[in-house]
Enzyme design. Structure first.
Site, mmCIF file in Angstrom:
data_model
loop_
_atom_site.group_PDB
_atom_site.id
_atom_site.type_symbol
_atom_site.label_atom_id
_atom_site.label_comp_id
_atom_site.label_asym_id
_atom_site.label_seq_id
_atom_site.Cartn_x
_atom_site.Cartn_y
_atom_site.Cartn_z
ATOM 1 N N LYS A 198 0.797 -1.167 0.169
ATOM 2 C CA LYS A 198 -0.001 -0.026 -0.044
ATOM 3 C C LYS A 198 0.756 0.945 -0.071
ATOM 4 C CE LYS A 198 -3.566 2.226 2.688
ATOM 5 N NZ LYS A 198 -4.238 2.124 3.785
ATOM 6 N N LYS A 251 -2.339 -1.456 -3.810
ATOM 7 C CA LYS A 251 -3.275 -0.244 -3.760
ATOM 8 C C LYS A 251 -2.365 0.868 -3.762
ATOM 9 C CE LYS A 251 -5.963 1.845 -0.477
ATOM 10 N NZ LYS A 251 -6.342 1.809 1.077
HETATM 11 C C1 PBG Z 1 -6.899 3.667 5.774
HETATM 12 C C2 PBG Z 1 -7.180 3.474 4.406
HETATM 13 C C3 PBG Z 1 -7.404 3.893 3.211
HETATM 14 C C4 PBG Z 1 -8.025 3.607 2.023
HETATM 15 C C5 PBG Z 1 -8.565 2.467 2.506
HETATM 16 N N1 PBG Z 1 -8.106 2.287 3.953
HETATM 17 C C6 PBG Z 1 -6.714 5.514 3.141
HETATM 18 C C7 PBG Z 1 -5.798 6.083 3.578
HETATM 19 O O1 PBG Z 1 -4.544 5.629 4.090
HETATM 20 O O2 PBG Z 1 -5.966 7.138 4.179
HETATM 21 C C8 PBG Z 1 -8.033 4.096 0.790
HETATM 22 C C9 PBG Z 1 -9.052 3.749 0.063
HETATM 23 C C10 PBG Z 1 -9.512 4.671 -1.062
HETATM 24 O O3 PBG Z 1 -8.896 5.626 -1.312
HETATM 25 O O4 PBG Z 1 -10.357 4.375 -1.823
HETATM 26 N N2 PBG Z 1 -6.097 2.471 6.048
HETATM 27 ZN ZN ZN Z 2 -5.768 3.195 8.414
#
Ligand code: PBG
Ligand code: ZN
Length: 327
Positions: A198, A251
């Protein structure tokens, strides 16, 4: 002499093209994200994500039925709690919003797979994904104390009925900690879908409107990955596999298709790609302006995620895609 090569021969009719198509998108590939909020009869559209809503649990249940009737096999639940605090109580409490939503959905639609996003950022007063240090460590997101809270969160989500646990906070060792917690609580059969690679991405902006989880200070670059790194993604994947992950996620998706490909090549686990909020909002904005053909652009993008190695796609377009594929 060789005859002239004519690849166009296999493109002469729609039926022939269908026969030789290598990658086919299906509704089975889709996972639909939902945002649960307290209250009843509540549905509020997210400003930066047309068509995406914060929903109270009764509405989540209605939505889950619709999703299942469309043939989509799974949802992933995010929660916006009534109160946020330093211990992220709303994340791990048995009466937390995701726990209540999971129970209600499983009761109404038992065959729909409920994935619980397991993180603290929606529940901490500061909006970071982990436990914050004090004293000398003030402002730091502490890894190991966070693992304890994630373990508690995962177990209470599984107890509430979640079928799959999806830790998203990029803490070191989170898969191992959660696996141990689940096993000790009797949830040996509950799989872990790790947000393994991520990235610290600007594409999460609209999600943070939806989940009300923008960090109050700083950013997430001490735990999420640097966009310049690909080998490091393989390192993360290797660790998560060793710790017992059942599925891996990359992601965001669109700007990281090379990573999807590398992860697919490097492992034998199912690979999920998260088509994140910013990717969705860009398409929506252009479509609402009449600048692109939404259906064609979305289907092309999803097919490309699959071609690059994704077995599963988390996407806010899921309901539309299911309808388009069925038409
Ligand atoms: C947080 C989380 C995030 C997303 C899913 N879980 C984003 C972040 O790190 O703020 C992003 C999903 C999206 O942008 O659709 N753990
Ligand atoms: Zn988070």
């Amino acid at each position: 002499m060789f005859p002239v090569q004519r690849p166009r021969r296999l493109r002469t009719s729609a039926t022939l093209r269908r026969m030789v198509r290598e990658t086919v998108l299906t509704t089975d590939d889709l996972i639909y994200p939902l945002f649960a909020v307290p209250g009843e009869g509540f549905a509020k559209e997210v400003r930066s994500m047309p068509g995406v809503y914060q929903l109270s649990i009764d509405k989540i249940v209605e939505e889950a039925k619709e999703v299942y009737d469309l043939g989509i096999p799974a949802i992933i639940l995010f929660g916006i709690p009534a109160d946020k605090d330093l211990d992220a109580t709303g994340a791990w409490h048995d009466c937390g919003i995701v726990q209540k939503a999971a129970t209600a959905v499983k009761e109404a639609v038992p065959d729909l797979i409920v994935i619980a996003d397991t993180c603290l950022c929606e529940y901490t007063s500061h909006g970071h994904c982990g436990y914050l240090g004090a004293g000398d460590l003030v402002g730091k997101v502490l890894n190991d104390p966070t693992l304890e809270l994630l373990k508690k969160t995962a177990v209470s989500q599984a107890k509430a009925g979640a079928d799959i646990i999806a830790p998203s906070g990029m803490m070191d060792g989170f898969v191992k900690a959660i696996r141990e917690g689940l096993d000790a609580a009797g949830f040996e059969d509950t799989p872990i879908l790790s947000y393994a690679a991520k990235y610290a991405s600007a594409y999460y902006g609209p999600f943070r409107d939806a989940a009300e989880s923008t960090p109050q200070y700083g950013d997430r670059r001490t735990y999420q990955m640097d966009p310049g790194n690909a080998r490091e993604a393989l390192k993360e994947i290797e660790l998560d596999i060793a710790e017992g992950a059942d599925m891996l996620m990359v992601k965001p998706a669109l700007a990281y298709m090379d990573i999807i490909w590398r992860v697919k090549e490097a492992s034998n686990l199912p690979v999920a790609a998260y088509n994140v909020s910013g990717e969705y909002s860009m398409v929506k904005a252009a479509a609402l302006n009449g600048w692109i053909d939404e259906q064609k652009v979305v289907l092309e993008t999803m097919t490309s995620f699959k071609r690059s190695g994704a077995d599963l796609i988390l996407t806010y377009h899921a309901k539309d895609i299911a309808r388009w594929l069925d038409a």
